[in-house]
Design a protein around this motif. Sequence first.
Motif, short mmCIF file in Angstrom:
data_model
loop_
_atom_site.label_atom_id
_atom_site.label_comp_id
_atom_site.label_asym_id
_atom_site.label_seq_id
_atom_site.Cartn_x
_atom_site.Cartn_y
_atom_site.Cartn_z
N PRO A 193 -86.34 27.76 135.78
CA PRO A 193 -87.53 27.40 134.96
C PRO A 193 -87.52 28.06 133.29
N ARG A 194 -88.25 27.11 132.34
CA ARG A 194 -88.77 28.03 131.25
C ARG A 194 -89.39 29.22 131.67
N GLU A 195 -90.31 29.23 132.08
CA GLU A 195 -90.73 30.64 132.17
C GLU A 195 -90.59 31.48 132.25
N VAL A 196 -89.24 31.95 132.83
CA VAL A 196 -88.54 33.00 133.52
C VAL A 196 -87.61 33.12 132.42
N LEU A 197 -87.67 32.22 131.51
CA LEU A 197 -86.33 32.62 129.88
C LEU A 197 -86.99 33.00 128.95
N ARG A 198 -88.25 31.94 128.76
CA ARG A 198 -89.27 33.01 128.10
C ARG A 198 -90.26 34.78 128.66
N GLN A 199 -90.35 35.02 129.86
CA GLN A 199 -89.64 36.20 130.28
C GLN A 199 -89.04 37.18 129.79
N MET A 200 -87.45 36.98 129.70
CA MET A 200 -87.02 37.37 129.04
C MET A 200 -86.35 37.85 127.73
N GLY A 201 -87.46 36.22 127.34
CA GLY A 201 -87.05 36.46 125.80
C GLY A 201 -88.23 37.84 124.69
N GLU A 202 -89.12 37.51 125.53
CA GLU A 202 -90.34 38.58 125.97
C GLU A 202 -90.08 40.17 126.22
N LEU A 203 -88.61 40.34 126.93
CA LEU A 203 -88.44 41.25 127.18
C LEU A 203 -87.35 41.42 126.15
N GLY A 204 -86.83 41.51 125.48
CA GLY A 204 -85.90 41.37 123.97
C GLY A 204 -84.03 41.28 124.91
N TYR A 205 -83.88 40.38 126.43
CA TYR A 205 -83.18 39.89 126.87
C TYR A 205 -82.52 38.93 126.26
N LEU A 206 -82.67 37.96 125.63
CA LEU A 206 -82.30 37.12 124.57
C LEU A 206 -81.48 37.07 123.70
N GLY A 207 -81.86 38.04 122.77
CA GLY A 207 -81.29 38.19 121.68
C GLY A 207 -81.41 39.65 120.98
N VAL A 208 -80.26 40.09 122.14
CA VAL A 208 -79.87 41.59 122.07
C VAL A 208 -79.13 41.81 120.92
N ARG A 209 -77.91 41.37 120.59
CA ARG A 209 -77.45 41.46 119.13
C ARG A 209 -78.01 41.00 117.81
N TYR A 210 -79.27 39.93 117.99
CA TYR A 210 -79.23 39.95 116.54
C TYR A 210 -80.40 40.72 116.13
N PRO A 211 -80.36 40.57 114.69
CA PRO A 211 -81.61 41.01 113.81
C PRO A 211 -83.38 40.87 114.02
N GLU A 212 -83.58 42.21 113.79
CA GLU A 212 -85.03 42.54 114.43
C GLU A 212 -85.93 40.84 113.41
N LYS A 213 -85.36 41.05 112.35
CA LYS A 213 -86.58 39.53 111.77
C LYS A 213 -86.91 38.89 112.59
N TYR A 214 -85.03 37.77 113.05
CA TYR A 214 -85.60 36.91 114.06
C TYR A 214 -85.93 36.86 115.55
N GLY A 215 -86.11 37.64 115.91
CA GLY A 215 -86.93 38.51 117.24
C GLY A 215 -85.36 39.11 118.22
N GLY A 216 -85.03 39.55 117.39
CA GLY A 216 -83.56 40.12 118.04
C GLY A 216 -83.57 41.69 118.32
N SER A 217 -83.14 42.73 119.07
CA SER A 217 -82.73 43.75 118.94
C SER A 217 -81.95 44.75 117.88
N GLU A 218 -81.19 43.93 118.05
CA GLU A 218 -79.65 45.07 117.17
C GLU A 218 -78.92 45.53 117.33
N LEU A 219 -78.64 45.93 118.72
CA LEU A 219 -77.91 46.29 119.46
C LEU A 219 -76.45 45.76 119.69
N ASP A 220 -75.68 46.03 120.16
CA ASP A 220 -73.92 46.38 120.25
C ASP A 220 -73.31 45.47 121.10
N THR A 221 -72.05 45.41 121.35
CA THR A 221 -71.35 44.40 122.07
C THR A 221 -71.33 45.67 123.81
N VAL A 222 -71.82 46.41 123.95
CA VAL A 222 -71.19 46.80 125.01
C VAL A 222 -73.29 46.33 126.29
#
Length: 381
Positions: A40-69
């Motif tokens: 379901p899309r709502e599960v993916l939106r939940q994951m997005g809200e919690l920061g799990y879908l942009g782990v390594r991406y820049p904050e300005k695009y909604g990411g968390s700027e973390l690394d490969t680990v």
Amino acid sequence: MNDPIYFTEEHRQFRDNLRRFVEQEVVPKAGAWEKAGKVPREVLRQMGELGYLGVRYPEKYGGSELDTVYSAILAEELGRSTFGGFAVTVTVHTDMASPHLANFGSPEQLQRYLPPLTRGEQVCAVAVTEPDAGSDVAGIRTRAVRDGDHWVLNGTKMFITNGVHGDVYFVGAKTDPSAKGSRGISIFIVEKGTPGFRVGRALEKSGWLCSDTAELVFENCRIPAANLLGGENKGFYQIMRNFQNERMVIGAAAMGEAARAIEMTVQYVRDRKAFGAPLWDKQAIRQRLAMRAAQVEAGRALVYHCAWLDAQGRDCVKEVSMVKAFCGELVNDVLYDCQQFHGGFGYMREAAIERMVRDARVEAIGGGATEVMLEEVAKRI
């Protein structure tokens, strides 16, 4: 299973929070998703809200700027859910498709597409594989021809995860027909609803049932020239660059699945009695499980070593190829034994182990078959 020695408190907190989310929001519900054939899309939106879908991406695009680990932790915990279809739905979105955009997108492309992907408002897929071109990317036949301010795509893609319900597709096509082998390939951004682009059919699979898989058809599909991603005729390099991340993530998910299967099986054989005693009292069973546990520890160590190497910017093609070959085979060996020790119950559809056996099989195939991976290793030893 022990944490890698370089895990920080931040790594553990990320892992623990994600594990709670999976246990509360995925495990109790994913059986219904298997029957529905999609997450379901709502599960993916939940994951997005919690920061799990942009782990390594820049904050300005909604990411968390973390690394490969952190990507390895994400994949391992999704694998522990016991629902491989859920795990691959998410990891294709986060670590196999969207990195093409994050790594090679123009500022305009990044601003337009990346924020809704990291928020889980849109789902993405990577469309490279064709009926006659899987691990052999150089065999791509889909063509893209420039026509003024547009490119015109023609061809068919096969086995595309998130293909049925996706919104944004990163499509590989031949743009220089005179180029030999892997040269002359480009990547394009294609949105759902683009005229000339359609889902040919939803494909029925042995496992990964809550993950949608599609055949995609492009028939004189016109896309704006601005949707060329990362430069003309540079697609093979882009694909190869992300293959390393893709293969590491598949290995991490496989080890999460294998570790959870061992835990479940140990509990089962401690409870299940035969011939007047628990199955755990049978030396052959507990020693086999002990060996499998040792092998999974070794596989996890290799996964996190690769993730650490990548986070340090170091070349790890050989090690990642080892991860894909070793972990893809090992998860199948582990699940075979775990199903065996569950006896007849392990063959029933109501048993999680039965589903996990079906889900595990493709992990030695997708993202680079074991035989292809071993050739990559052989070139480098």
